[in-house]
Design an enzyme around this catalytic site. Structure first.
Site, PDB file in Angstrom:
ATOM      1  N   CYS A   1      15.177  -5.419 -37.676  1.00 28.77           N
ATOM      2  CA  CYS A   1      15.491  -5.755 -36.140  1.00 28.77           C
ATOM      3  C   CYS A   1      16.825  -5.041 -35.978  1.00 28.77           C
ATOM      4  CB  CYS A   1      15.702  -7.245 -36.005  1.00 28.77           C
ATOM      5  SG  CYS A   1      14.158  -7.992 -36.479  1.00 28.77           S
TER       6      CYS A   1
ATOM      7  N   ASN B   1      18.775 -10.526 -35.936  1.00 32.88           N
ATOM      8  CA  ASN B   1      18.692  -9.425 -37.132  1.00 32.88           C
ATOM      9  C   ASN B   1      18.998 -10.246 -38.361  1.00 32.88           C
ATOM     10  OD1 ASN B   1      20.292  -6.480 -38.135  1.00 32.88           O
ATOM     11  ND2 ASN B   1      18.419  -7.131 -38.540  1.00 32.88           N
ATOM     12  N   GLY B   2      18.125 -10.060 -39.333  1.00 30.51           N
ATOM     13  CA  GLY B   2      18.398 -10.746 -40.589  1.00 30.51           C
ATOM     14  C   GLY B   2      17.422 -11.787 -41.026  1.00 30.51           C
TER      15      GLY B   2
ATOM     16  N   TYR C   1      21.175   4.130 -45.927  1.00 31.35           N
ATOM     17  CA  TYR C   1      19.898   4.465 -45.322  1.00 31.35           C
ATOM     18  C   TYR C   1      19.709   4.011 -43.728  1.00 31.35           C
ATOM     19  CZ  TYR C   1      14.895   3.841 -44.460  1.00 31.35           C
ATOM     20  OH  TYR C   1      13.488   3.965 -43.999  1.00 31.35           O
TER      21      TYR C   1
END
Ligand code: SF4
Length: 472
Positions: free
Chosen positions: A12, A112-113, A252
């Site tokens: 996310c 997010n997470g 990445y």
């Protein structure tokens, strides 16, 4: 590498703004800059001071929002979200921000997470009468806030956040305020920005650049930040634990033009490529990188080794995200549609192919095959991170250990399976030292769990992997 053809996916991106008359439009552009963090769903919730208004849908940011929809989202505060839908967790009900209405006030959450104790908390909440509408672990936070025994709303949020374990970088919106929080280990990046008098929050600093905002600072682990008509106040919901930012953000996930805690991602990746060239000397004619995320490391490798860098692989940017490849044959064809070798560059050459990681190995095998079919006489695969041997419980979909090629094979066995002439991984020390974080009081500042198996938080017996995120 190409997110569409591999099984290593970020979950996310979070964005928020408070105090700007074009809050919804700015959030839209911020989400555009974060699109690489999730392509399956996007949403924005705005506040006009009285009500929260959501627009969300499945698909890319520019598929979900139209100028007409944005124009109707009046208000000076907004939070937004882009999502990578994990198996078992897709569907419009899971697209964030999640919005919860109640007579005592509404709230919206962008997260997010991945929480490692979500199932544990959910069981507890269900026994107290909570009914869950989504399969997202984010909903647990909303229930904890609403059920907290504290009178003061900010104390309720802080109390709820203190019960969460795992990775969470959050923006929470109510009619009257925006709240920002980062887990005590700081597993995910989260930054504060400023645009005129407006305050912004974003998973990555590239989202500030696109809207002309200035970076102010990174959110510290355990911080709870309140932004309302009085301005910004910084409090805490927890003491910081040892800093453990996800290493794969540098390797990445994050965009090369983002900075994480003052370290530019492109520059860090270049250093990883240089370090690779120090750790392994290969006699070759040309260095190439797998687009997009491995280009920086390939340039670094070339600079250090003196072997020329060339564009040996081209990404076709116009392949549909939803291209369905049911059979092995069609999957092979699908890669050819997404990546093309440049025959004139690789034909008759010994090629060093730099990539950022290997998850299952299927993608690497296909790319090696593409390069050899285009005439490369040798293909040497060098990876700018160590072997991924363990699953991630913090929001990165790295598959189960059974699917991770490095968990079940030696490097030589992996080399054989991907059909390369040699295969080399960066060392853990080489990676950490060359990313270059300096976190006082911390071993290295990174989470290295997928490489070393040392998880920075407790892992609960019922912790679910991201792609298994379906509450039972
Ligand atoms: S386990 Fe790996 S992918 Fe997951 S947070 Fe840690 S470093 Fe990142």
């Amino acid at each position: 590498m190409l997110a569409e053809i591999r099984s290593l996916n970020e979950e996310c991106g979070v964005f928020g703004i408070w105090g700007h008359e074009n809050a919804s439009q700015i959030t839209y552009y911020g989400l555009h800059a974060l699109q690489h963090r999730g392509q399956e769903g996007a949403g924005i919730v705005t506040t006009d001071g009285e009500t929260l208004k959501p627009v969300k849908g499945e698909g890319l940011v520019n598929e979900v929002f139209t100028p007409e929809k944005l124009a109707k989202m009046a208000g000076t505060g907004a939070i937004g979200h882009v999502r990578y839908a994990t198996a078992g967790g897709s569907g419009i009900e899971n697209v964030q921000p999640l919005l919860f209405n109640s007579t005592t006030g509404s709230l919206a959450i962008s997260h997010n997470g991945n929480l490692v104790n979500a199932n544990h908390l959910k069981d507890h909440l269900e026994r107290q009468g909570s009914i869950f509408q989504t399969t997202s672990d984010t909903e647990v936070l909303a229930h904890l806030i609403k059920r907290s025994g504290y009178e003061n709303f900010e104390e309720k949020i802080k109390n709820a956040l203190s019960l969460l374990k795992g990775a969470f970088a959050c923006a929470i919106l109510t009619e009257k305020a925006m709240y920002i929080a980062l887990d005590p280990n700081g597993l995910r990046p989260l930054s504060i920005g400023k645009l005129g008098d407006a305050w912004l929050v974003a998973s990555e600093t590239c989202a500030f650049d696109i809207v002309g905002a200035e970076f102010v600072r990174a959110v510290e682990p355990g911080e709870f930040i309140i932004v309302d008509k009085e301005g910004m106040r910084v409090e805490r919901f927890a003491y910081p634990n040892e800093r453990s930012i996800c290493t794969m953000e540098y390797v990445y996930f994050s965009r090369p033009d983002s900075d994480i805690d003052g370290i530019n991602v492109h520059t860090a990746r270049k250093r990883l490529g240089k370090q690779l060239a120090k750790e392994v000397q290969i006699d070759a004619d040309v260095v190439t990188g797998v687009p997009d995320s491995s280009i920086s490391a390939a340039i670094g490798y070339s600079e250090e080794s003196g072997i020329p860098y060339e564009l040996g692989l081209i990404k076709n940017r116009y392949v549909g995200r939803t291209f369905i490849q049911p059979s092995q044959d069609l999957r092979e064809q699908g890669v050819k549609m997404k990546l093309s070798p440049v025959r004139q560059v690789v034909d008759g050459k010994r090629v060093i192919m730099v990539d950022d990681s290997i998850v299952r190995g299927t993608t690497s095998r296909r790319i090696v095959k593409l390069l050899k079919e285009a005439g490369a006489t040798e293909v040497h695969v060098v990876i700018s991170s160590p072997p991924i041997k363990n699953p991630c419980f913090y929001g990165i979909d790295t598959s189960t250990s059974g699917e991770l090629i490095a968990a079940n094979n030696t490097v030589e066995e992996m080399r054989e399976q991907i059909g390369a002439d040699s295969l080399t991984f960066l060392s853990v020390d080489g990676m950490v030292q060359n990313i270059g974080r300096t976190d006082p009081g911390s071993k290295c500042g990174h989470c290295l769990a997928c490489f070393t198996g040392e998880y920075p938080t407790d892992i609960y017996p019922d912790t679910v992997l991201p792609h298994q995120k379906e509450f039972s």
